[in-house]
Design a protein around this motif. Sequence first.
Motif, short mmCIF file in Angstrom:
data_model
loop_
_atom_site.label_atom_id
_atom_site.label_comp_id
_atom_site.label_asym_id
_atom_site.label_seq_id
_atom_site.Cartn_x
_atom_site.Cartn_y
_atom_site.Cartn_z
N LEU A 1 0.82 -1.21 0.00
CA LEU A 1 0.00 0.00 0.00
C LEU A 1 0.86 1.26 0.00
N ASN A 2 1.91 1.26 0.83
CA ASN A 2 2.76 2.45 0.93
C ASN A 2 3.57 2.68 -0.35
N LEU A 3 4.06 1.60 -0.97
CA LEU A 3 4.81 1.76 -2.22
C LEU A 3 3.91 2.28 -3.34
N ALA A 4 2.67 1.78 -3.39
CA ALA A 4 1.72 2.28 -4.39
C ALA A 4 1.44 3.76 -4.16
N LEU A 5 1.28 4.14 -2.89
CA LEU A 5 1.04 5.54 -2.56
C LEU A 5 2.23 6.41 -2.98
N VAL A 6 3.44 5.92 -2.76
CA VAL A 6 4.64 6.67 -3.12
C VAL A 6 4.66 6.96 -4.62
N VAL A 7 4.36 5.94 -5.42
CA VAL A 7 4.35 6.12 -6.88
C VAL A 7 3.35 7.19 -7.27
N LEU B 1 5.91 15.87 -2.85
CA LEU B 1 7.12 15.06 -3.02
C LEU B 1 7.77 14.75 -1.67
N ALA B 2 7.68 15.71 -0.75
CA ALA B 2 8.21 15.48 0.59
C ALA B 2 7.43 14.37 1.29
N ASP B 3 6.11 14.42 1.14
CA ASP B 3 5.28 13.37 1.74
C ASP B 3 5.58 12.02 1.09
N ALA B 4 5.84 12.03 -0.23
CA ALA B 4 6.21 10.80 -0.93
C ALA B 4 7.52 10.26 -0.38
N GLY B 5 8.48 11.16 -0.15
CA GLY B 5 9.76 10.73 0.42
C GLY B 5 9.59 10.13 1.80
N HIS B 6 8.71 10.76 2.58
CA HIS B 6 8.44 10.25 3.93
C HIS B 6 7.82 8.86 3.85
N ASN B 7 6.84 8.69 2.97
CA ASN B 7 6.18 7.40 2.84
C ASN B 7 7.11 6.34 2.26
N PHE B 8 8.01 6.77 1.37
CA PHE B 8 8.99 5.81 0.85
C PHE B 8 9.92 5.34 1.96
N GLY B 9 10.30 6.27 2.84
CA GLY B 9 11.12 5.88 3.98
C GLY B 9 10.39 4.87 4.86
N PHE C 1 3.29 0.97 13.76
CA PHE C 1 1.92 1.48 13.90
C PHE C 1 1.93 2.98 14.21
N LEU C 2 2.74 3.38 15.19
CA LEU C 2 2.79 4.80 15.57
C LEU C 2 3.34 5.65 14.44
N HIS C 3 4.31 5.10 13.69
CA HIS C 3 4.89 5.82 12.57
C HIS C 3 3.84 6.07 11.50
N LEU C 4 3.02 5.06 11.22
CA LEU C 4 1.97 5.21 10.21
C LEU C 4 0.91 6.21 10.65
N VAL C 5 0.56 6.20 11.93
CA VAL C 5 -0.39 7.18 12.45
C VAL C 5 0.17 8.60 12.27
N ALA C 6 1.47 8.76 12.57
CA ALA C 6 2.10 10.07 12.39
C ALA C 6 2.09 10.48 10.92
N ASP C 7 2.31 9.50 10.02
CA ASP C 7 2.29 9.80 8.58
C ASP C 7 0.92 10.30 8.13
N ALA C 8 -0.12 9.67 8.68
CA ALA C 8 -1.47 10.11 8.34
C ALA C 8 -1.66 11.57 8.76
N ALA C 9 -1.12 11.91 9.93
CA ALA C 9 -1.23 13.30 10.41
C ALA C 9 -0.46 14.26 9.50
N VAL C 10 0.72 13.83 9.03
CA VAL C 10 1.51 14.66 8.11
C VAL C 10 0.73 14.90 6.81
N SER C 11 0.10 13.83 6.30
CA SER C 11 -0.68 13.97 5.07
C SER C 11 -1.85 14.93 5.26
N VAL C 12 -2.44 14.94 6.46
CA VAL C 12 -3.50 15.91 6.77
C VAL C 12 -2.94 17.32 6.62
N GLY C 13 -1.71 17.51 7.07
CA GLY C 13 -1.07 18.83 6.93
C GLY C 13 -0.89 19.23 5.48
N VAL C 14 -0.54 18.27 4.63
CA VAL C 14 -0.38 18.56 3.20
C VAL C 14 -1.73 18.92 2.58
#
Length: 323
Positions: A44-50, A65-73, A173-186
């Motif tokens: 799911l995360n790799l598909a999102l990155v693409v 692109l920054a969010d993509a880099g974060h999700n790729f990480g 799990f916590l990292h993914l929750v934080a990513d969701a919050a970052v995407s909300v910011g975008v």
Amino acid sequence: MTHDHDHHDHAHEDHGHAHGHGLGHAHAHIPTNFGRAFALTTGLNLALVVVQIVYGLLADSVALLADAGHNFGDAVGLVLAWIAYSLTRVRASERFTYGFRSASILSAFANAILLLVATGAIVWEALRRIGDPPEVAGTTVMVVAAAGVVVNGLSAWILMAGQKNDLNIRGAFLHLVADAAVSVGVVAGGAIIVFTGWNWIDPAVSLVIAVVIVWGTWSLLHESFELSMQAVPKGIALAEVRAYLEGLPGIAGVHHLHVWAMSTTETALTVHLVFPAGHPGDAFLAQVCGELSHRFRIHHPTIQVELAQGASCAVGSADHEAA
């Protein structure tokens, strides 16, 4: 006295030395669908990155692109954790007597390094654009970032059950929750651009994302480095362990006490206990091992019994011990 460790039997005829492996304590095992869960969340995360990279370039959005880099990480981190999990299950050998348990520590350290390098590239591009920001397709940014919220939220939900029993899964799990919050910011940044036309918001949001990444990654880097240097794991106070051992009946001294992480979920201990009255018996040692597991989550203790202080192992003495 015979003990089972990694499906190998070890017979110890010397009653001055005993091993315990989580006696009296149920280990928090990784759920049986761990591999499937990581495969799904990684996909799911790799598909999102693409998707984010493609539309980030089309929308000329460095925040996307920054969010993509974060999700790729994150995807790389999930793959590394998956590989590390597989390696930790490799049986011990004559060469690697602990197997590959520490692979999980190396995985966490490599993940932190990769994230920080990616963040540096994000910051460089954001600073280059913030003085002369290009026109950004705010609506596209909003839609794609919203997809990121959904994907990260779904991935976190998939891992939610396992995070209660395993620290590695909890970290993901916590990292993914934080990513969701970052995407909300975008998403919010895209909305501001749509309604105000302030294109500088895009690189500004990417800088905020970079700060969030560094904030979350620095502790991972610090802790994984400490564990790789065999530091006492967080949550274990060496003074409390020593106090417990010194309070045992019949103990005249405690020395050569060492506690370190075998992996990100397993902790080992070695110690010399002085019993002037003689060996306390296997039942006593089994009880101590159980208490170490229950009180301190130390699942792999090795206890050496001595009749007098400094009676054995004079090499590498107390000069190298913690006070």
